[in-house]
Write an enzyme that holds these catalytic residues in place. Sequence first.
Site, short mmCIF file in Angstrom:
data_model
loop_
_atom_site.label_atom_id
_atom_site.label_comp_id
_atom_site.label_asym_id
_atom_site.label_seq_id
_atom_site.Cartn_x
_atom_site.Cartn_y
_atom_site.Cartn_z
N ARG A 262 0.49 -1.43 -0.26
CA ARG A 262 -0.16 0.17 -0.38
C ARG A 262 1.16 1.25 -0.07
O ARG A 262 0.53 2.10 -0.42
CB ARG A 262 -0.55 0.42 1.61
CG ARG A 262 -2.00 1.02 0.90
CD ARG A 262 -2.75 1.09 2.79
NE ARG A 262 -3.20 -0.15 3.59
CZ ARG A 262 -4.19 -1.04 2.87
NH1 ARG A 262 -5.16 -0.92 2.71
NH2 ARG A 262 -4.11 -1.90 3.58
N TYR A 302 -15.00 -2.87 3.87
CA TYR A 302 -13.94 -2.54 5.13
C TYR A 302 -15.27 -1.48 5.55
O TYR A 302 -14.15 -1.38 6.52
CB TYR A 302 -12.62 -2.53 4.94
CG TYR A 302 -11.65 -3.59 4.57
CD1 TYR A 302 -11.50 -4.68 4.93
CD2 TYR A 302 -11.26 -3.39 2.87
CE1 TYR A 302 -11.26 -5.27 4.46
CE2 TYR A 302 -10.60 -3.97 2.39
CZ TYR A 302 -9.99 -5.19 2.85
OH TYR A 302 -9.00 -6.43 2.91
N CYS A 329 -26.03 -5.05 -8.07
CA CYS A 329 -27.35 -4.73 -7.61
C CYS A 329 -27.28 -4.92 -6.13
O CYS A 329 -27.40 -6.74 -5.48
CB CYS A 329 -28.18 -5.67 -8.34
SG CYS A 329 -28.93 -5.50 -9.69
N GLU A 330 -26.75 -4.75 -5.24
CA GLU A 330 -26.98 -4.54 -3.88
C GLU A 330 -26.09 -3.11 -2.88
O GLU A 330 -26.08 -2.56 -3.51
CB GLU A 330 -24.88 -5.52 -3.39
CG GLU A 330 -24.85 -6.82 -4.43
CD GLU A 330 -24.68 -7.81 -3.15
OE1 GLU A 330 -24.64 -7.73 -2.12
OE2 GLU A 330 -24.42 -8.75 -4.00
N1 LLP Z 1 3.81 -9.35 2.66
C1 LLP Z 1 2.20 -9.72 4.05
C2 LLP Z 1 2.74 -10.95 3.92
C3 LLP Z 1 1.07 -9.11 3.65
O1 LLP Z 1 0.52 -10.59 3.95
C4 LLP Z 1 1.00 -8.29 3.28
C5 LLP Z 1 -0.82 -7.62 2.86
C6 LLP Z 1 1.63 -7.08 2.77
C7 LLP Z 1 3.04 -8.24 3.01
C8 LLP Z 1 1.53 -5.57 2.03
O2 LLP Z 1 1.13 -5.09 3.81
P1 LLP Z 1 0.82 -3.45 2.92
O3 LLP Z 1 2.02 -2.92 2.75
O4 LLP Z 1 -0.09 -3.01 1.34
O5 LLP Z 1 -0.37 -2.65 3.61
N2 LLP Z 1 -7.02 -5.56 1.08
C9 LLP Z 1 -6.77 -5.15 2.37
C10 LLP Z 1 -4.95 -5.71 2.84
C11 LLP Z 1 -4.57 -7.17 2.73
C12 LLP Z 1 -3.22 -7.42 3.12
C13 LLP Z 1 -3.18 -8.44 2.86
N3 LLP Z 1 -1.48 -8.48 3.19
C14 LLP Z 1 -6.91 -4.21 2.17
O6 LLP Z 1 -7.57 -3.17 1.10
O7 LLP Z 1 -6.97 -3.11 2.80
#
Ligand code: LLP
Length: 402
Positions: A262, A302, A329-330
């Site tokens: 992110r 979320y 449709c939700e």
């Molecule tokens: N490493 C591992 C092992 C992970 O599981 C994840 C994210 C990352 C790195 C990267 O995390 P970040 O830097 O992006 O926070 N769909 C959710 C986020 C799910 C994150 C899953 N794992 C959302 O839209 O907020």
Amino acid sequence: MIDFAKLSSKYDTPLYLYDFDDITKNYNELKEAFTARKSLFCYAVKANSNLSVLKHLATLGAGCDCVSIGEVKRALIAGVQSYKIIFSGVGKKDAEIEEALEKKILMINLESEEEMCRVEQIADRINCEARISIRVNPNIDPKTHPYISTGLHENKFGVDIEVAKKMYLYAAKSKSLNPIGIHFHIGSQITQTLPFKEASQVISSLLKSLHAANIDIKFFDVGGGIGIKYKDEETISLYEYAQNIFESLSGEDVTVVCEPGRFLVGNSGYLVTKVLYEKKNDKKRFVIVDAAMNDLLRPSLYKAYHGFELIDAKDDEEKSLADIVGPICESGDFLAKDIYIPQTKHDDIIVIKSAGAYGFTMSSNYNTRPRAAEVALSGGKDRLIRKRETIEDLVEQEIEYL
Ligand code: LLP
């Protein structure tokens, strides 16, 4: 200034736009914070897996953190060097493990004892050495949304410290396993430094005991999780984040691996959509747009907030309360809820912000909606990096329907 109106007439909507110069800026900022030590940034492919995004990051020097063999292949296709690729995930299939070993990636990140035995057997069978790390669950609360919290014992990820110790001792003796890494990832969208600091301390004390037992761990992988500003969140100081990790490691000679997703791409991406209609009942006003939860699931899943902008709105225009909703449709199909926005008309453009991470990658074809096109912006130029899907693309795999 991005000319959203021009780009939406050139590429149509809904449209994902990614500012590659901004991604570069984010990458360099993170790299800067880690200069005091050997480090490797393995971008979390799941955040945005477009090949052009991966290629751009690979050019900057990034590796990739992957959670399926599909992501490993994407990274390789995009030109990421195999020795910078990590393969994580709680449920890897045999064929995925075998392929990852054949592709000679940096390491497979193990999430259970059973998986370790599986990897050992497969490495034995194909006569190769499996470089591994172990994902350790430090049982620390990252203080984020429960769906994206991963470092507590109630979560399915990683193994407890005691189990990890046992696994390392076993792996160190195995002829086909080579334990080279230690890993933790406590969650995503974390906006405080303390949980990272605590997790680093817990895991580095395990690292020290492994080094004392002559187990030569070379990579200290701190996972991802750095939060970004969607609305008015505080964000962490990258310098402090890195310093805390370095302090916990004191004299240990390891390369620090970081898996940002992110942080690198989130605020560099926009979802551009057009207004179809407005409607009102005695309770609510709805702005109905041509993007929907199938394009950006985060608000529905979320209740995530994404900033937005109505293009060409005048500053002094009167605003009133509304939801921005899609055509699906939700009732859960919304992009923004209870926000203040001026009166809109057909074809007005609304830009949904901070959509570069977990936007397109979590999109779907629900309601047989083709997925959006993706466009890269760099050096003042725009270029299509994924074509808009067609209905023909969607039905292509469906055979024998007569
Ligand atoms: N490493 C591992 C092992 C992970 O599981 C994840 C994210 C990352 C790195 C990267 O995390 P970040 O830097 O992006 O926070 N769909 C959710 C986020 C799910 C994150 C899953 N794992 C959302 O839209 O907020």
